[in-house]
Design a protein around this motif. Structure first.
Motif, PDB file in Angstrom:
ATOM      1  N   ASN A 254       0.842  -1.204   0.000  1.00  0.00           N
ATOM      2  CA  ASN A 254       0.000   0.000   0.000  1.00  0.00           C
ATOM      3  C   ASN A 254       0.873   1.248   0.000  1.00  0.00           C
ATOM      4  OD1 ASN A 254      -2.341   1.587   0.022  1.00  0.00           O
ATOM      5  ND2 ASN A 254      -2.378   1.678   2.260  1.00  0.00           N
ATOM      6  N   GLY A 255       1.872   1.233  -0.845  1.00  0.00           N
ATOM      7  CA  GLY A 255       2.852   2.302  -0.940  1.00  0.00           C
ATOM      8  C   GLY A 255       4.231   1.707  -1.136  1.00  0.00           C
ATOM      9  N   VAL A 256       5.166   2.521  -1.571  1.00  0.00           N
ATOM     10  CA  VAL A 256       6.553   2.070  -1.703  1.00  0.00           C
ATOM     11  C   VAL A 256       7.193   2.183  -0.326  1.00  0.00           C
ATOM     12  CG1 VAL A 256       8.772   2.464  -2.813  1.00  0.00           C
ATOM     13  CG2 VAL A 256       6.657   2.853  -4.092  1.00  0.00           C
ATOM     14  N   LEU A 257       7.736   1.091   0.166  1.00  0.00           N
ATOM     15  CA  LEU A 257       8.279   1.068   1.518  1.00  0.00           C
ATOM     16  C   LEU A 257       9.621   1.794   1.580  1.00  0.00           C
ATOM     17  CD1 LEU A 257       7.414  -2.556   2.682  1.00  0.00           C
ATOM     18  CD2 LEU A 257       6.047  -0.466   2.815  1.00  0.00           C
ATOM     19  N   VAL A 258       9.729   2.671   2.587  1.00  0.00           N
ATOM     20  CA  VAL A 258      10.950   3.457   2.767  1.00  0.00           C
ATOM     21  C   VAL A 258      11.354   3.439   4.232  1.00  0.00           C
ATOM     22  CG1 VAL A 258      10.425   5.004   0.842  1.00  0.00           C
ATOM     23  CG2 VAL A 258       9.658   5.607   3.154  1.00  0.00           C
ATOM     24  N   ASP A 259      12.625   3.790   4.495  1.00  0.00           N
ATOM     25  CA  ASP A 259      13.085   3.925   5.872  1.00  0.00           C
ATOM     26  C   ASP A 259      13.011   5.393   6.281  1.00  0.00           C
ATOM     27  OD1 ASP A 259      15.235   5.184   4.645  1.00  0.00           O
ATOM     28  OD2 ASP A 259      16.639   3.544   4.996  1.00  0.00           O
ATOM     29  N   ALA A 260      13.602   5.749   7.390  1.00  0.00           N
ATOM     30  CA  ALA A 260      13.540   7.123   7.895  1.00  0.00           C
ATOM     31  C   ALA A 260      14.240   8.108   6.976  1.00  0.00           C
ATOM     32  CB  ALA A 260      14.157   7.190   9.288  1.00  0.00           C
ATOM     33  N   ASN A 261      15.077   7.615   6.060  1.00  0.00           N
ATOM     34  CA  ASN A 261      15.766   8.454   5.085  1.00  0.00           C
ATOM     35  C   ASN A 261      14.999   8.587   3.780  1.00  0.00           C
ATOM     36  OD1 ASN A 261      18.471   8.877   6.488  1.00  0.00           O
ATOM     37  ND2 ASN A 261      18.340   6.652   6.492  1.00  0.00           N
ATOM     38  N   GLN A 262      13.811   8.002   3.713  1.00  0.00           N
ATOM     39  CA  GLN A 262      13.005   7.909   2.479  1.00  0.00           C
ATOM     40  C   GLN A 262      13.665   6.984   1.454  1.00  0.00           C
ATOM     41  OE1 GLN A 262      10.323   9.946   4.375  1.00  0.00           O
ATOM     42  NE2 GLN A 262       9.918   9.282   2.303  1.00  0.00           N
ATOM     43  N   ARG A 263      14.578   6.121   1.914  1.00  0.00           N
ATOM     44  CA  ARG A 263      15.253   5.192   1.025  1.00  0.00           C
ATOM     45  C   ARG A 263      14.410   3.929   0.870  1.00  0.00           C
ATOM     46  NH1 ARG A 263      19.576   4.762   3.738  1.00  0.00           N
ATOM     47  NH2 ARG A 263      20.843   6.324   2.650  1.00  0.00           N
ATOM     48  N   THR A 264      14.277   3.452  -0.358  1.00  0.00           N
ATOM     49  CA  THR A 264      13.523   2.238  -0.630  1.00  0.00           C
ATOM     50  C   THR A 264      14.389   1.010  -0.362  1.00  0.00           C
ATOM     51  OG1 THR A 264      14.190   2.026  -2.948  1.00  0.00           O
ATOM     52  CG2 THR A 264      12.339   3.516  -2.461  1.00  0.00           C
ATOM     53  N   SER A 265      13.909  -0.151  -0.786  1.00  0.00           N
ATOM     54  CA  SER A 265      14.669  -1.381  -0.612  1.00  0.00           C
ATOM     55  C   SER A 265      15.906  -1.424  -1.514  1.00  0.00           C
ATOM     56  CB  SER A 265      13.792  -2.604  -0.871  1.00  0.00           C
ATOM     57  OG  SER A 265      13.153  -2.517  -2.145  1.00  0.00           O
ATOM     58  N   HIS A 266      16.012  -0.498  -2.448  1.00  0.00           N
ATOM     59  CA  HIS A 266      17.230  -0.337  -3.247  1.00  0.00           C
ATOM     60  C   HIS A 266      17.965   0.894  -2.730  1.00  0.00           C
ATOM     61  CE1 HIS A 266      19.930   0.667  -6.552  1.00  0.00           C
ATOM     62  NE2 HIS A 266      19.702  -0.524  -7.085  1.00  0.00           N
ATOM     63  N   PRO A 267      19.254   0.782  -2.399  1.00  0.00           N
ATOM     64  CA  PRO A 267      19.977   1.893  -1.766  1.00  0.00           C
ATOM     65  C   PRO A 267      20.089   3.148  -2.619  1.00  0.00           C
ATOM     66  CG  PRO A 267      21.488   0.145  -2.421  1.00  0.00           C
ATOM     67  CD  PRO A 267      20.108  -0.412  -2.562  1.00  0.00           C
ATOM     68  N   GLY A 268      19.893   3.024  -3.927  1.00  0.00           N
ATOM     69  CA  GLY A 268      20.016   4.196  -4.795  1.00  0.00           C
ATOM     70  C   GLY A 268      18.684   4.822  -5.164  1.00  0.00           C
ATOM     71  N   VAL A 269      17.596   4.274  -4.627  1.00  0.00           N
ATOM     72  CA  VAL A 269      16.261   4.751  -5.000  1.00  0.00           C
ATOM     73  C   VAL A 269      15.531   5.241  -3.748  1.00  0.00           C
ATOM     74  CG1 VAL A 269      14.071   4.190  -6.118  1.00  0.00           C
ATOM     75  CG2 VAL A 269      16.189   3.087  -6.898  1.00  0.00           C
ATOM     76  N   TYR A 270      14.946   6.434  -3.846  1.00  0.00           N
ATOM     77  CA  TYR A 270      14.195   7.035  -2.744  1.00  0.00           C
ATOM     78  C   TYR A 270      12.749   7.244  -3.195  1.00  0.00           C
ATOM     79  CZ  TYR A 270      18.813   7.945  -0.783  1.00  0.00           C
ATOM     80  OH  TYR A 270      20.092   7.792  -0.275  1.00  0.00           O
ATOM     81  N   ALA A 271      11.850   7.342  -2.242  1.00  0.00           N
ATOM     82  CA  ALA A 271      10.443   7.594  -2.562  1.00  0.00           C
ATOM     83  C   ALA A 271       9.906   8.638  -1.594  1.00  0.00           C
ATOM     84  CB  ALA A 271       9.616   6.319  -2.478  1.00  0.00           C
ATOM     85  N   VAL A 272       9.085   9.550  -2.116  1.00  0.00           N
ATOM     86  CA  VAL A 272       8.578  10.663  -1.308  1.00  0.00           C
ATOM     87  C   VAL A 272       7.107  10.909  -1.621  1.00  0.00           C
ATOM     88  CG1 VAL A 272      10.832  11.801  -1.136  1.00  0.00           C
ATOM     89  CG2 VAL A 272       9.334  12.336  -3.067  1.00  0.00           C
ATOM     90  N   GLY A 273       6.461  11.656  -0.731  1.00  0.00           N
ATOM     91  CA  GLY A 273       5.072  12.033  -0.958  1.00  0.00           C
ATOM     92  C   GLY A 273       4.094  10.953  -0.570  1.00  0.00           C
ATOM     93  N   ASP A 274       2.869  11.062  -1.091  1.00  0.00           N
ATOM     94  CA  ASP A 274       1.808  10.181  -0.626  1.00  0.00           C
ATOM     95  C   ASP A 274       1.853   8.777  -1.190  1.00  0.00           C
ATOM     96  OD1 ASP A 274       1.011  10.965  -3.162  1.00  0.00           O
ATOM     97  OD2 ASP A 274      -0.636  12.221  -2.441  1.00  0.00           O
ATOM     98  N   LEU A 285       4.690  -0.849   9.981  1.00  0.00           N
ATOM     99  CA  LEU A 285       4.459   0.105   8.902  1.00  0.00           C
ATOM    100  C   LEU A 285       3.585   1.250   9.386  1.00  0.00           C
ATOM    101  CD1 LEU A 285       3.731  -2.379   5.965  1.00  0.00           C
ATOM    102  CD2 LEU A 285       5.898  -1.271   6.542  1.00  0.00           C
ATOM    103  N   LEU A 286       3.984   2.470   9.068  1.00  0.00           N
ATOM    104  CA  LEU A 286       3.178   3.632   9.383  1.00  0.00           C
ATOM    105  C   LEU A 286       2.161   3.886   8.276  1.00  0.00           C
ATOM    106  CD1 LEU A 286       5.932   6.116  10.645  1.00  0.00           C
ATOM    107  CD2 LEU A 286       4.579   4.471  11.971  1.00  0.00           C
ATOM    108  N   ARG A 287       1.129   4.642   8.595  1.00  0.00           N
ATOM    109  CA  ARG A 287       0.180   5.036   7.569  1.00  0.00           C
ATOM    110  C   ARG A 287       0.829   6.032   6.630  1.00  0.00           C
ATOM    111  NH1 ARG A 287      -5.579   6.849   9.739  1.00  0.00           N
ATOM    112  NH2 ARG A 287      -5.849   6.893   7.483  1.00  0.00           N
ATOM    113  N   ARG A 288       0.447   5.951   5.374  1.00  0.00           N
ATOM    114  CA  ARG A 288       0.958   6.939   4.429  1.00  0.00           C
ATOM    115  C   ARG A 288       0.378   8.320   4.757  1.00  0.00           C
ATOM    116  NH1 ARG A 288      -1.202   6.812   0.085  1.00  0.00           N
ATOM    117  NH2 ARG A 288      -2.754   5.182   0.407  1.00  0.00           N
ATOM    118  N   GLY A 289       1.151   9.349   4.549  1.00  0.00           N
ATOM    119  CA  GLY A 289       0.651  10.710   4.674  1.00  0.00           C
ATOM    120  C   GLY A 289       0.146  11.176   3.319  1.00  0.00           C
ATOM    121  N   GLU A 290      -1.003  11.832   3.297  1.00  0.00           N
ATOM    122  CA  GLU A 290      -1.584  12.262   2.029  1.00  0.00           C
ATOM    123  C   GLU A 290      -1.902  13.748   2.035  1.00  0.00           C
ATOM    124  OE1 GLU A 290      -4.925   9.839   1.024  1.00  0.00           O
ATOM    125  OE2 GLU A 290      -3.795   7.958   1.055  1.00  0.00           O
ATOM    126  N   HIS A 291      -1.128  14.520   2.774  1.00  0.00           N
ATOM    127  CA  HIS A 291      -1.408  15.945   2.809  1.00  0.00           C
ATOM    128  C   HIS A 291      -0.203  16.737   2.307  1.00  0.00           C
ATOM    129  CE1 HIS A 291       0.864  15.966   6.614  1.00  0.00           C
ATOM    130  NE2 HIS A 291       0.144  14.918   6.956  1.00  0.00           N
TER     131      HIS A 291
END
Length: 403
Positions: A254-274, A285-291
């Motif tokens: 239910n979203g692209v999983l990221v750590d506290a750095n917004q880093r995905t399961s690939h170290p070179g790829v980040y995901a941001v936003g809703d 897992l935290l709820r996605r933010g949509e604001h």
């Protein structure tokens, strides 16, 4: 590794904030934003000023063209068909392949369809982007009948704008009143009542079917009610756009999983936003933010993390909305375990504060009370304990309690 190139997939607020922060933090390498819309623009005005015609396309741009030229941020008006992880890059719909040292996904979400017969009709309207707003605006003329399914923030804002434009609006939602988790039941009730006061027909019910008719649309409800309208707009939330990430093998839920750095399961790829969802170190897992602010915060965090700089510290989550000439804001969690303290003015609740058992403020919401929410955020972030009697006193400026 020396970072010489960064690609941002998605030109909404989150993607733009990444680019803005990368440059302000000193990154001087190649930087491109890929989005079929071209110049990044703000989404909240789509249901308000842009829909009403108070702002044009240039008026909702997040920055003028001169900013992108001055800061050497490239705008690639194209659709990404696939992500490549080895080597890192993207494949565009026109056949081009772009490579980069880091990728940032900011693909946002798509309007959630109604899971009922007729919910997938191409004539059913949604509001997620500028094209959706243009289509909706072209339909709204004085006297037209608009049925809106979903009375949350978007549905309420569109209902207000459409009513100002002269439409006959019917607002349908199974929850009565909506927005209780965001603002508490007392403010939610007052906000929802504003629709009827504005001449909007409000129906508490669950749609079970939509059909095209000679006159427009027929919306059927579970209790047998039927709403005849020219157009139907559905605003019941979003589905995160994770298709590119899933196809590339990135972890999603239910979203692209990221750590506290917004880093995905690939170290070179980040995901941001809703479309990004944080996974804590313990696996929860935290709820996605949509604001709006969440998009900014995650964009700023990703930029700092990419450059291996200290991560910014963000305060309690905050949102705002407008309807019928009224402004509402909320901060923190109004649905946390605790008790609610109301501020009453002229017999109406104007603010609500959620207080934990130890006296700490968990959340706050206010109608036409921006300064109150600004102070409440300071109280929440600093863990200040305030007397209930002071919170309830409408003559007590909250900023005095936030010192």
């Amino acid at each position: 590794m020396n970072i010489e190139s960064i690609l941002i997939v998605g030109g909404g607020l989150a993607g733009f904030t990444v680019a803005q922060n990368l440059r302000s933090r000193g990154y001087a390498g190649r930087l491109d934003i890929i989005d079929p819309a071209g110049t990044p623009y703000d989404r909240p005005p789509l249901s308000k000023g842009y829909l009403l015609g108070d702002k044009d396309a240039a008026g909702i741009e997040l920055a003028p063209a001169s900013w992108f030229a001055e800061h050497q941020v490239g705008l690639v008006a194209a659709t990404v068909d696939a992500l490549d992880l080895e080597p890192l890059g993207v494949e565009l719909s026109d056949g081009r392949k772009l490579r980069a040292d880091r990728l940032v996904l900011a693909t946002g979400g798509s309007a959630r369809p109604l899971p009922i017969p007729g919910g997938d009709l191409d004539s059913v309207l949604v509001l997620r982007n500028r094209e959706d707003a243009d289509r909706l605006r072209s339909k709204i003329v004085p006297g037209m009948r608009l049925a809106i399914v979903g009375a949350g923030l978007i549905g309420a804002e569109v209902a207000s704008s459409a009513r100002q434009l002269g439409a006959e609006v019917t607002l349908v939602d199974p929850v009565d009143p909506p927005l209780v988790p965001a603002v508490g039941p007392e403010l939610a009730r007052r906000l929802h009542a504003m629709h009827a006061d504005a001449g909007i027909t409000v129906i508490h019910g669950s749609p079970v079917g939509i059909a095209r008719t000679q006159a427009g649309h027929r919306l059927e409800l579970a209790d047998g009610q039927v709403v005849e309208s020219d157009e139907v707009l559905v605003g019941i939330g979003i589905i995160p756009n994770t298709e590119l990430a899933q196809a590339a093998g990135l972890e999603t839920d239910n979203g692209v999983l990221v750590d506290a750095n917004q880093r995905t399961s690939h170290p070179g790829v980040y995901a941001v936003g809703d479309m990004a969802r944080t996974r804590r170190p313990n696996g929860t897992l935290l709820r996605r933010g949509e604001h709006w602010e969440y998009a900014m915060n995650t964009g700023a965090t990703a930029a700092a993390a990419i450059l291996e700089q200290e991560l910014p510290v963000h305060g309690a989550s905050w949102f705002w909305s407008d309807r019928h000439g009224t402004h509402v804001e909320g901060v923190g969690a109004m649905n946390g375990e605790g008790t609610t303290i109301l501020r009453i003015s002229a017999g109406e609740p104007v603010a609500a504060f959620r207080i934990a058992g130890d006296g700490r403020m968990l959340g706050a919401a206010a109608i036409d009370g921006g300064l109150t929410i600004k102070a409440a955020r300071r109280i929440i972030d600093r863990g200040i304990v305030v007397k209930a009697s002071a919170l309830a006193d409408p003559d007590m400026p909250l900023k005095k309690l936030a010192r």
